[in-house]
Design a protein around this motif. Structure first.
Motif, PDB file in Angstrom:
ATOM      1  N   ILE A  25     -70.785 -61.743  49.782  1.00  0.00           N
ATOM      2  CA  ILE A  25     -69.842 -60.665  49.509  1.00  0.00           C
ATOM      3  C   ILE A  25     -68.700 -61.288  48.704  1.00  0.00           C
ATOM      4  O   ILE A  25     -67.964 -62.136  49.207  1.00  0.00           O
ATOM      5  CB  ILE A  25     -69.316 -60.035  50.810  1.00  0.00           C
ATOM      6  N   ILE A  26     -68.573 -60.874  47.447  1.00  0.00           N
ATOM      7  CA  ILE A  26     -67.573 -61.441  46.545  1.00  0.00           C
ATOM      8  C   ILE A  26     -66.494 -60.394  46.312  1.00  0.00           C
ATOM      9  O   ILE A  26     -66.771 -59.315  45.791  1.00  0.00           O
ATOM     10  CB  ILE A  26     -68.227 -61.868  45.225  1.00  0.00           C
ATOM     11  N   LYS A  27     -65.274 -60.728  46.737  1.00  0.00           N
ATOM     12  CA  LYS A  27     -64.163 -59.770  46.631  1.00  0.00           C
ATOM     13  C   LYS A  27     -63.115 -60.296  45.662  1.00  0.00           C
ATOM     14  O   LYS A  27     -62.668 -61.442  45.765  1.00  0.00           O
ATOM     15  CB  LYS A  27     -63.536 -59.526  47.996  1.00  0.00           C
ATOM     16  N   ARG A  28     -62.718 -59.459  44.715  1.00  0.00           N
ATOM     17  CA  ARG A  28     -61.654 -59.783  43.769  1.00  0.00           C
ATOM     18  C   ARG A  28     -60.333 -59.563  44.486  1.00  0.00           C
ATOM     19  O   ARG A  28     -60.039 -58.457  44.953  1.00  0.00           O
ATOM     20  CB  ARG A  28     -61.796 -58.883  42.541  1.00  0.00           C
ATOM     21  N   THR A  29     -59.510 -60.586  44.557  1.00  0.00           N
ATOM     22  CA  THR A  29     -58.284 -60.491  45.353  1.00  0.00           C
ATOM     23  C   THR A  29     -57.197 -59.630  44.717  1.00  0.00           C
ATOM     24  O   THR A  29     -56.354 -59.095  45.425  1.00  0.00           O
ATOM     25  CB  THR A  29     -57.698 -61.891  45.651  1.00  0.00           C
ATOM     26  N   GLY A  30     -57.222 -59.469  43.400  1.00  0.00           N
ATOM     27  CA  GLY A  30     -56.186 -58.690  42.716  1.00  0.00           C
ATOM     28  C   GLY A  30     -56.165 -57.223  43.104  1.00  0.00           C
ATOM     29  O   GLY A  30     -55.108 -56.601  43.181  1.00  0.00           O
ATOM     30  N   TYR A  34     -65.170 -55.220  45.114  1.00  0.00           N
ATOM     31  CA  TYR A  34     -66.301 -56.078  45.423  1.00  0.00           C
ATOM     32  C   TYR A  34     -67.294 -56.128  44.263  1.00  0.00           C
ATOM     33  O   TYR A  34     -67.578 -55.104  43.639  1.00  0.00           O
ATOM     34  CB  TYR A  34     -67.017 -55.563  46.671  1.00  0.00           C
ATOM     35  N   TRP A  35     -67.844 -57.303  44.026  1.00  0.00           N
ATOM     36  CA  TRP A  35     -68.820 -57.487  42.960  1.00  0.00           C
ATOM     37  C   TRP A  35     -70.192 -56.974  43.398  1.00  0.00           C
ATOM     38  O   TRP A  35     -70.661 -57.259  44.492  1.00  0.00           O
ATOM     39  CB  TRP A  35     -68.943 -58.964  42.593  1.00  0.00           C
ATOM     40  N   ALA A  65     -73.358 -61.184  29.943  1.00  0.00           N
ATOM     41  CA  ALA A  65     -72.140 -60.394  29.770  1.00  0.00           C
ATOM     42  C   ALA A  65     -71.387 -60.179  31.083  1.00  0.00           C
ATOM     43  O   ALA A  65     -70.170 -59.981  31.076  1.00  0.00           O
ATOM     44  CB  ALA A  65     -72.482 -59.046  29.133  1.00  0.00           C
ATOM     45  N   ALA A  66     -72.070 -60.232  32.211  1.00  0.00           N
ATOM     46  CA  ALA A  66     -71.416 -60.031  33.512  1.00  0.00           C
ATOM     47  C   ALA A  66     -70.326 -61.064  33.760  1.00  0.00           C
ATOM     48  O   ALA A  66     -69.350 -60.788  34.461  1.00  0.00           O
ATOM     49  CB  ALA A  66     -72.446 -60.062  34.636  1.00  0.00           C
ATOM     50  N   ARG A  67     -70.447 -62.245  33.169  1.00  0.00           N
ATOM     51  CA  ARG A  67     -69.427 -63.287  33.368  1.00  0.00           C
ATOM     52  C   ARG A  67     -68.053 -62.839  32.866  1.00  0.00           C
ATOM     53  O   ARG A  67     -67.033 -63.272  33.383  1.00  0.00           O
ATOM     54  CB  ARG A  67     -69.840 -64.574  32.663  1.00  0.00           C
ATOM     55  N   ARG A  68     -68.035 -61.958  31.876  1.00  0.00           N
ATOM     56  CA  ARG A  68     -66.745 -61.474  31.358  1.00  0.00           C
ATOM     57  C   ARG A  68     -65.938 -60.738  32.419  1.00  0.00           C
ATOM     58  O   ARG A  68     -64.721 -60.666  32.337  1.00  0.00           O
ATOM     59  CB  ARG A  68     -66.972 -60.561  30.153  1.00  0.00           C
ATOM     60  N   GLN A  69     -66.623 -60.169  33.397  1.00  0.00           N
ATOM     61  CA  GLN A  69     -65.951 -59.439  34.475  1.00  0.00           C
ATOM     62  C   GLN A  69     -65.122 -60.359  35.378  1.00  0.00           C
ATOM     63  O   GLN A  69     -64.337 -59.891  36.192  1.00  0.00           O
ATOM     64  CB  GLN A  69     -66.987 -58.698  35.328  1.00  0.00           C
ATOM     65  N   PHE A  70     -65.329 -61.674  35.249  1.00  0.00           N
ATOM     66  CA  PHE A  70     -64.664 -62.642  36.115  1.00  0.00           C
ATOM     67  C   PHE A  70     -63.522 -63.390  35.436  1.00  0.00           C
ATOM     68  O   PHE A  70     -62.901 -64.249  36.043  1.00  0.00           O
ATOM     69  CB  PHE A  70     -65.688 -63.660  36.645  1.00  0.00           C
ATOM     70  N   VAL A  71     -63.220 -63.068  34.180  1.00  0.00           N
ATOM     71  CA  VAL A  71     -62.188 -63.788  33.433  1.00  0.00           C
ATOM     72  C   VAL A  71     -60.827 -63.643  34.108  1.00  0.00           C
ATOM     73  O   VAL A  71     -60.357 -62.528  34.338  1.00  0.00           O
ATOM     74  CB  VAL A  71     -62.104 -63.274  31.973  1.00  0.00           C
ATOM     75  N   GLY A  72     -60.218 -64.767  34.444  1.00  0.00           N
ATOM     76  CA  GLY A  72     -58.861 -64.778  34.985  1.00  0.00           C
ATOM     77  C   GLY A  72     -58.696 -64.172  36.365  1.00  0.00           C
ATOM     78  O   GLY A  72     -57.583 -63.803  36.731  1.00  0.00           O
ATOM     79  N   VAL A  73     -59.766 -64.055  37.134  1.00  0.00           N
ATOM     80  CA  VAL A  73     -59.640 -63.456  38.467  1.00  0.00           C
ATOM     81  C   VAL A  73     -59.779 -64.523  39.552  1.00  0.00           C
ATOM     82  O   VAL A  73     -60.288 -65.613  39.320  1.00  0.00           O
ATOM     83  CB  VAL A  73     -60.682 -62.333  38.715  1.00  0.00           C
ATOM     84  N   THR A  74     -59.314 -64.180  40.716  1.00  0.00           N
ATOM     85  CA  THR A  74     -59.526 -64.992  41.912  1.00  0.00           C
ATOM     86  C   THR A  74     -60.394 -64.169  42.849  1.00  0.00           C
ATOM     87  O   THR A  74     -60.157 -62.971  43.030  1.00  0.00           O
ATOM     88  CB  THR A  74     -58.181 -65.349  42.580  1.00  0.00           C
ATOM     89  N   VAL A  75     -61.405 -64.814  43.418  1.00  0.00           N
ATOM     90  CA  VAL A  75     -62.314 -64.126  44.326  1.00  0.00           C
ATOM     91  C   VAL A  75     -62.399 -64.875  45.650  1.00  0.00           C
ATOM     92  O   VAL A  75     -62.126 -66.066  45.728  1.00  0.00           O
ATOM     93  CB  VAL A  75     -63.738 -64.004  43.721  1.00  0.00           C
ATOM     94  N   SER A  95     -61.225 -69.109  48.639  1.00  0.00           N
ATOM     95  CA  SER A  95     -60.644 -68.370  47.537  1.00  0.00           C
ATOM     96  C   SER A  95     -60.860 -69.217  46.289  1.00  0.00           C
ATOM     97  O   SER A  95     -60.493 -70.397  46.263  1.00  0.00           O
ATOM     98  CB  SER A  95     -59.155 -68.159  47.808  1.00  0.00           C
ATOM     99  N   ILE A  96     -61.459 -68.630  45.241  1.00  0.00           N
ATOM    100  CA  ILE A  96     -61.842 -69.368  44.038  1.00  0.00           C
ATOM    101  C   ILE A  96     -61.244 -68.697  42.824  1.00  0.00           C
ATOM    102  O   ILE A  96     -61.441 -67.506  42.610  1.00  0.00           O
ATOM    103  CB  ILE A  96     -63.381 -69.417  43.925  1.00  0.00           C
ATOM    104  N   SER A  97     -60.525 -69.471  42.010  1.00  0.00           N
ATOM    105  CA  SER A  97     -59.958 -68.974  40.759  1.00  0.00           C
ATOM    106  C   SER A  97     -60.967 -69.233  39.642  1.00  0.00           C
ATOM    107  O   SER A  97     -61.518 -70.328  39.545  1.00  0.00           O
ATOM    108  CB  SER A  97     -58.656 -69.685  40.429  1.00  0.00           C
ATOM    109  N   VAL A  98     -61.180 -68.218  38.806  1.00  0.00           N
ATOM    110  CA  VAL A  98     -62.126 -68.332  37.694  1.00  0.00           C
ATOM    111  C   VAL A  98     -61.332 -68.193  36.399  1.00  0.00           C
ATOM    112  O   VAL A  98     -60.498 -67.303  36.260  1.00  0.00           O
ATOM    113  CB  VAL A  98     -63.200 -67.233  37.770  1.00  0.00           C
TER     114      VAL A  98
END
Length: 99
Positions: A25-30, A34-35, A65-75, A95-98
């Motif tokens: 379960i991958i959650k974007r903290t901003g 959820y991914w 292209a899905a990798r673009r959804q993770f630019v500059g986010v923390t999950v 918590s992982i910063s991408v």
């Protein structure tokens, strides 16, 4: 420390467990979305993404292209491993910063 999205993969090893299934379960903290690896989009409700692999090593890769959804986010990454009728959850949710 942040991780490059060009090699974005979430991996887990199961130690002494022998799970029949591992879900991430991958959650974007901003915004607490959820991914969903199936749709390639962030969603409001929690999604259990199936990891591939076998006993010992499991992986959920984010490719193309899905990798673009993770630019500059923390999950955060929650792992659920199913052994028989029992589901185990990681004790510490990283918590992982991408970048």
């Amino acid at each position: 420390m942040s991780f490059p999205r060009s090699r974005l993969a979430f991996t887990v090893s199961d130690g002494t467990l022998s799970p029949t299934a591992v879900k991430l379960i991958i959650k974007r903290t901003g915004d607490n979305k959820y991914w969903n690896a199936t749709t390639g989009a962030w969603e409001v409700n929690a999604v259990q993404n199936a990891a591939t692999g076998s006993d010992g090593n499991w992986k959920l890769e984010i490719t193309g292209a899905a990798r673009r959804q993770f630019v500059g986010v923390t999950v955060t990454v929650e792992v659920r491993a199913t052994v028989g009728a029992t589901t185990y959850v990681n004790a510490t949710i990283p918590s992982i910063s991408v970048r």
